[in-house]
Design a protein around this motif. Sequence first.
Motif, PDB file in Angstrom:
ATOM      1  N   LEU A 197      54.153  72.638 -40.097  1.00 18.94           N
ATOM      2  CA  LEU A 197      54.020  72.119 -41.454  1.00 18.94           C
ATOM      3  C   LEU A 197      52.412  72.579 -42.442  1.00 18.94           C
ATOM      4  O   LEU A 197      51.886  73.848 -42.040  1.00 18.94           O
ATOM      5  CB  LEU A 197      52.263  70.739 -40.923  1.00 18.94           C
ATOM      6  CG  LEU A 197      52.701  70.266 -39.936  1.00 18.94           C
ATOM      7  CD1 LEU A 197      52.976  70.042 -37.874  1.00 18.94           C
ATOM      8  CD2 LEU A 197      51.458  68.681 -39.620  1.00 18.94           C
ATOM      9  N   VAL A 227      49.991  69.830 -45.552  1.00 18.95           N
ATOM     10  CA  VAL A 227      49.969  68.592 -45.385  1.00 18.95           C
ATOM     11  C   VAL A 227      49.182  67.500 -45.967  1.00 18.95           C
ATOM     12  O   VAL A 227      48.019  67.508 -45.011  1.00 18.95           O
ATOM     13  CB  VAL A 227      50.489  68.015 -43.680  1.00 18.95           C
ATOM     14  CG1 VAL A 227      50.399  66.677 -43.287  1.00 18.95           C
ATOM     15  CG2 VAL A 227      52.246  68.687 -43.624  1.00 18.95           C
ATOM     16  N   MET A 274      54.260  64.173 -36.955  1.00 18.82           N
ATOM     17  CA  MET A 274      54.752  65.156 -36.564  1.00 18.82           C
ATOM     18  C   MET A 274      56.214  64.374 -36.033  1.00 18.82           C
ATOM     19  O   MET A 274      57.443  64.996 -35.530  1.00 18.82           O
ATOM     20  CB  MET A 274      54.220  65.550 -35.654  1.00 18.82           C
ATOM     21  CG  MET A 274      53.049  66.706 -35.890  1.00 18.82           C
ATOM     22  SD  MET A 274      52.227  67.714 -34.699  1.00 18.82           S
ATOM     23  CE  MET A 274      51.175  68.151 -34.731  1.00 18.82           C
ATOM     24  N   ILE A 317      56.889  69.347 -43.281  1.00 19.49           N
ATOM     25  CA  ILE A 317      57.194  69.287 -41.982  1.00 19.49           C
ATOM     26  C   ILE A 317      57.889  69.877 -41.625  1.00 19.49           C
ATOM     27  O   ILE A 317      59.651  69.389 -41.965  1.00 19.49           O
ATOM     28  CB  ILE A 317      57.090  68.311 -41.138  1.00 19.49           C
ATOM     29  CG1 ILE A 317      55.727  67.943 -41.815  1.00 19.49           C
ATOM     30  CG2 ILE A 317      57.246  68.342 -39.700  1.00 19.49           C
ATOM     31  CD1 ILE A 317      56.126  66.401 -42.983  1.00 19.49           C
TER      32      ILE A 317
END
Length: 258
Positions: free
Chosen positions: A11, A14, A58, A69
Amino acid sequence: MTTTQVPEIELDHVSMRYQTDKSEVLALEEVTVDIRKGEFVSLLGPSGCGKTTLLRIMADLIQPTNGEIKIAGGTAKEARLAQKYGIVFQSPVLYDWRKIKKNITLPLEMMGIGKEEREKRVDSLLELVGLTDFKEKYPWQLSGGMQQRVAIARALAIEPEILLMDEPFSALDEFSRERLNEELLSIWSKVSNTVVFVTHSISEAIFLSDRVFVLSPHPGRLSAVVEIPLPRPRTKEMRNRKEFYELISEIRDSFEGV
């Protein structure tokens, strides 16, 4: 039990904003983490810090406002479509009219897996979670802890590379919760997939994890990444060790604004 240093989940900066009727809410801000393949990590923080939001990002269940991601080098959508995820929610979400074995079989039926393979896989999972003797029972005939073991078995039925767990034991009493922690690690030691576990319990995060990602109170920012050097396999006696209490203190000190 880290098998390699290659990131399974990445990530990059984010952020997540929600628009309400009256204002814009910043739930997550600039969260950057790398999770290695085969690693057990916990997302830890107080209620409202964005742990579940981050897990849902996720899993490609929601899209972040900003950031990138990557799952196993591809996109989260590609990973979801390839059935790389197994998800265990806070509530077991079992179907009361289906027996335990049939609850575990459900995702395999939906995937069109043949009956012989379904039977073989589900029988193996029932043994793995210690519920072989309960396969013909209905969910309402099982305790809360046993129902969560069914939920874990169902999530593992599709043989996912990544297991995402959203506070699966939070509704249980402390004794049941600690026992389920030990059982979860026993299961994980056999399947060796990547696990991301959401919790607001510091001791639970320490007992389970290779690393703990600490999120600050609202909005969720990454306050700290704490390595857990306790040896594996973990035993309940470790909860009484000096190192365990030192890790609790370290994590408590890492919360921003606390």
